[in-house]
Design an enzyme around this catalytic site. Structure first.
Site, short mmCIF file in Angstrom:
data_model
loop_
_atom_site.label_atom_id
_atom_site.label_comp_id
_atom_site.label_asym_id
_atom_site.label_seq_id
_atom_site.Cartn_x
_atom_site.Cartn_y
_atom_site.Cartn_z
N LYS A 16 -11.56 79.59 7.63
CA LYS A 16 -11.31 78.25 8.20
C LYS A 16 -11.15 77.23 7.07
O LYS A 16 -10.23 76.41 7.10
CB LYS A 16 -12.48 77.84 9.11
N GLN A 71 -21.15 76.84 12.80
CA GLN A 71 -20.73 78.21 13.01
C GLN A 71 -21.76 78.96 13.86
O GLN A 71 -22.96 78.84 13.64
CB GLN A 71 -20.55 78.91 11.64
N ASP A 88 -14.59 72.15 17.73
CA ASP A 88 -14.68 73.40 18.49
C ASP A 88 -14.42 73.18 19.98
O ASP A 88 -14.21 74.13 20.73
CB ASP A 88 -16.12 73.96 18.38
#
Ligand code: GUN
Length: 296
Positions: free
Chosen positions: A49, A93, A116
């Site tokens: 990412k 995460q 997200d």
């Protein structure tokens, strides 16, 4: 001939557009990833990412925390990033260590920085098809985009309208928001998971099967045949390690028996990362009151 949906190419295309748009901004978007503990798979995802962000001009900060950090301390850290105008996207995460509850952590992230798309306000806005700009979850957003390449829009009408789609997997990150997004496109969705009794009965009539379970071989010849459809598209959002290989949920035997399929690796994975960087740009624009960028 089976259409192999090329996730790498689709991702490249989006990255190129994001990069161009970022070059026109007065300042650079900044993204922070918070990782708790040292799950090796998470470390690889995080590095992917961050690399994708840097390639398009997004500044990155990687915070690595000891696995014994408290939930309160983690929330305090997030609060600091929420309050700082120089951070535009925040991602924690997953998975988190067992002593940290997911929900309070996700709710701590400011909805406009939640790249997200997991905050309940963003999930709620998705559910009510809000006109207020909000952030979508990356994998479902990417999957709908990939399906658009196989079933293109007709004018303003989604190519998914009237399609029956079986979604296998009910995770918060993929299955659940995806089902809502597909319904928003006018599809009829059968929500299943790896425990569904008689999966073959549930997929009957499905034009599209989307699987995100991590069960290797779950989408096999029998399941595709059970749809009773001539042309079935399979989106494979599964990920599992088989020896030194990364594999999806789809059995290799179905590749020449379906209308279209996303390979693993090189399918949903790279597109998810591309939609993350797209979300970071969108988050920046929301926070600066700029028009929301459009993509083709
Ligand atoms: N772990 C695996 N996939 C994801 C994701 O898309 N977002 C977050 N935050 N954690 C993950």
């Amino acid at each position: 001939m089976t259409i192999l949906i090329d996730g790498k190419k689709i991702a490249r295309d989006i990255r190129r557009q994001v990069k161009q748009k970022i070059q026109q901004l007065e300042t650079k978007p900044r993204f922070v990833v918070v990782q708790v503990g040292e799950n090796p798979a998470s470390t690889i995802y995080v590095q992917n990412k961050l690399k994708a962000c840097r390639r398009v001009g997004i500044e990155t900060v990687n915070v690595n925390l000891d696995s014994d950090i408290t939930e309160d301390d983690l929330r305090g850290l997030i609060e600091g990033f929420n309050n700082s105008k120089s951070y535009h996207g925040i991602l924690v995460q997953l998975p988190l260590p067992e002593h940290i509850r997911l929900e309070p952590v996700i709710e701590e992230i400011h909805p406009n920085k939640d790249v997200d798309g997991l905050h309940p306000l963003n999930v709620g806005r998705l559910t009510v098809r809000s006109q207020i700009p909000y952030l979508h979850p990356c994998t479902p957003f990417g999957i709908v985009h990939m399906l658009d390449t196989v079933y293109p829009k007709k004018g303003s009408v989604s190519g998914l309208q009237r399609k029956k789609i079986a979604v296998i997997g009910q995770s918060l990150i993929v299955g659940r928001p995806l089902a809502i997004m597909l319904q928003n496109e006018g599809a009829t969705v059968a929500m299943c998971d790896k425990f569904t009794r008689n999966l073959e009965q549930e997929v009957r009539g499905a034009d599209i099967i989307i699987s995100a379970t991590g069960v290797v071989g779950l989408v096999n010849e029998e399941l595709v045949a059970a749809t009773g459809k001539e042309e079935v598209t399979v989106i494979d959002a599964g990920i599992a390690r088989l020896g030194d290989k990364i594999v999806g949920d789809a059995d290799l035997e179905i590749y020449d028996k379906v209308h279209a399929i996303t390979p693993v690796p090189g399918g949903v994975g790279p597109v998810t990362v591309a939609f993350l960087i797209r979300n970071i740009l969108k988050a920046y624009c929301i926070q600066h009151n700029l028009p929301i960028p459009t993509f083709h």
